[in-house]
Design a protein around this motif. Structure first.
Motif, short mmCIF file in Angstrom:
data_model
loop_
_atom_site.label_atom_id
_atom_site.label_comp_id
_atom_site.label_asym_id
_atom_site.label_seq_id
_atom_site.Cartn_x
_atom_site.Cartn_y
_atom_site.Cartn_z
N UNK A 85 30.61 85.06 106.28
CA UNK A 85 30.17 86.41 106.60
C UNK A 85 29.80 86.43 108.07
N UNK A 86 30.48 87.25 108.86
CA UNK A 86 30.22 87.34 110.29
C UNK A 86 29.53 88.66 110.62
N UNK A 87 28.66 88.63 111.62
CA UNK A 87 27.95 89.83 112.05
C UNK A 87 28.02 89.93 113.56
N UNK A 88 28.17 91.13 114.06
CA UNK A 88 28.16 91.36 115.50
C UNK A 88 26.72 91.50 115.97
N UNK A 89 26.48 91.09 117.20
CA UNK A 89 25.16 91.21 117.80
C UNK A 89 24.86 92.69 118.04
N UNK A 90 23.69 93.14 117.59
CA UNK A 90 23.29 94.54 117.77
C UNK A 90 22.09 94.69 118.68
N UNK A 97 21.69 91.16 102.31
CA UNK A 97 21.36 90.62 100.99
C UNK A 97 22.51 89.75 100.52
N UNK A 98 22.18 88.55 100.06
CA UNK A 98 23.22 87.65 99.58
C UNK A 98 23.85 88.23 98.32
N UNK A 99 25.17 88.09 98.17
CA UNK A 99 25.86 88.69 97.02
C UNK A 99 25.60 87.97 95.70
N UNK A 100 25.20 86.71 95.75
CA UNK A 100 24.91 85.96 94.53
C UNK A 100 24.00 84.79 94.87
N UNK A 101 23.38 84.22 93.84
CA UNK A 101 22.52 83.07 94.09
C UNK A 101 23.37 81.89 94.53
N UNK A 103 23.51 78.38 97.67
CA UNK A 103 23.01 77.78 98.90
C UNK A 103 23.84 78.34 100.04
N UNK A 104 23.16 78.88 101.03
CA UNK A 104 23.84 79.47 102.18
C UNK A 104 23.47 78.71 103.44
N UNK A 105 24.42 78.61 104.34
CA UNK A 105 24.18 77.98 105.64
C UNK A 105 24.22 79.07 106.69
N UNK A 106 23.17 79.15 107.50
CA UNK A 106 23.11 80.16 108.55
C UNK A 106 23.37 79.49 109.88
N UNK A 107 24.30 80.06 110.63
CA UNK A 107 24.65 79.52 111.93
C UNK A 107 24.45 80.62 112.96
N UNK A 108 23.69 80.33 113.99
CA UNK A 108 23.36 81.33 115.00
C UNK A 108 23.84 80.83 116.36
N UNK A 109 24.58 81.68 117.05
CA UNK A 109 25.11 81.31 118.36
C UNK A 109 24.49 82.17 119.45
N UNK A 110 24.14 81.56 120.55
CA UNK A 110 23.69 82.30 121.73
C UNK A 110 22.23 82.69 121.71
N UNK A 111 21.50 82.30 120.70
CA UNK A 111 20.06 82.61 120.68
C UNK A 111 19.35 81.81 121.74
N UNK A 112 18.35 82.41 122.35
CA UNK A 112 17.63 81.72 123.39
C UNK A 112 16.15 82.00 123.27
#
Length: 117
Positions: A85-90, A97-101, A103-112
């Motif tokens: 699941x990809x999201x654009x920076x806003x 909300x996760x679609x089902x129970x 384990x999810x991995x969250x990856x964040x790029x460019x955060x400072x």
């Protein structure tokens, strides 16, 4: 069955496709890792915890988790292609909300982190 005898059932865990390995913990004790199928006689009422490790690009959809031994049990660990699941920076907080129970991995790029003097 003799009075006082502990009743045991066969618990079998089948690794399934695209699963590298899985761990089994009995009554919260240290988990042991397996790379092949698992089959043991386990006493009635014992809690079994299974944690599967899928191959890269796959996620576990069935077979992991906890259960209490009540009878002969067979669990198949099943996987499916991992969904991304990809999201654009806003510039603002985003909620999803996760679609089902699972384990999810969250990856964040460019955060400072903000520096202060």
């Amino acid at each position: 069955m003799v009075a006082g005898e502990i009743r045991k059932f066969t618990v079998t865990i089948n690794k399934g496709e695209h699963v590298q390995s899985f761990t089994v913990s009995i009554n919260g004790e240290e988990a042991k890792e397996y790379t092949e199928n698992y089959s043991q006689k386990i006493a009635k009422g014992v809690e079994v915890t299974i944690t599967a490790k899928p191959e890269n690009g796959y996620s576990v959809i069935e077979g992991s988790g906890n259960f209490k031994v009540k009878c002969n049990t067979t669990r198949e660990i099943k996987t499916e292609t991992a969904k991304v699941y990809n999201f654009d920076y806003t510039g603002t907080v985003q909620e999803w909300k996760v679609p089902s129970t699972g384990i999810y991995e969250i990856e964040c790029w460019g955060a400072q982190r903000k520096q202060s003097n």
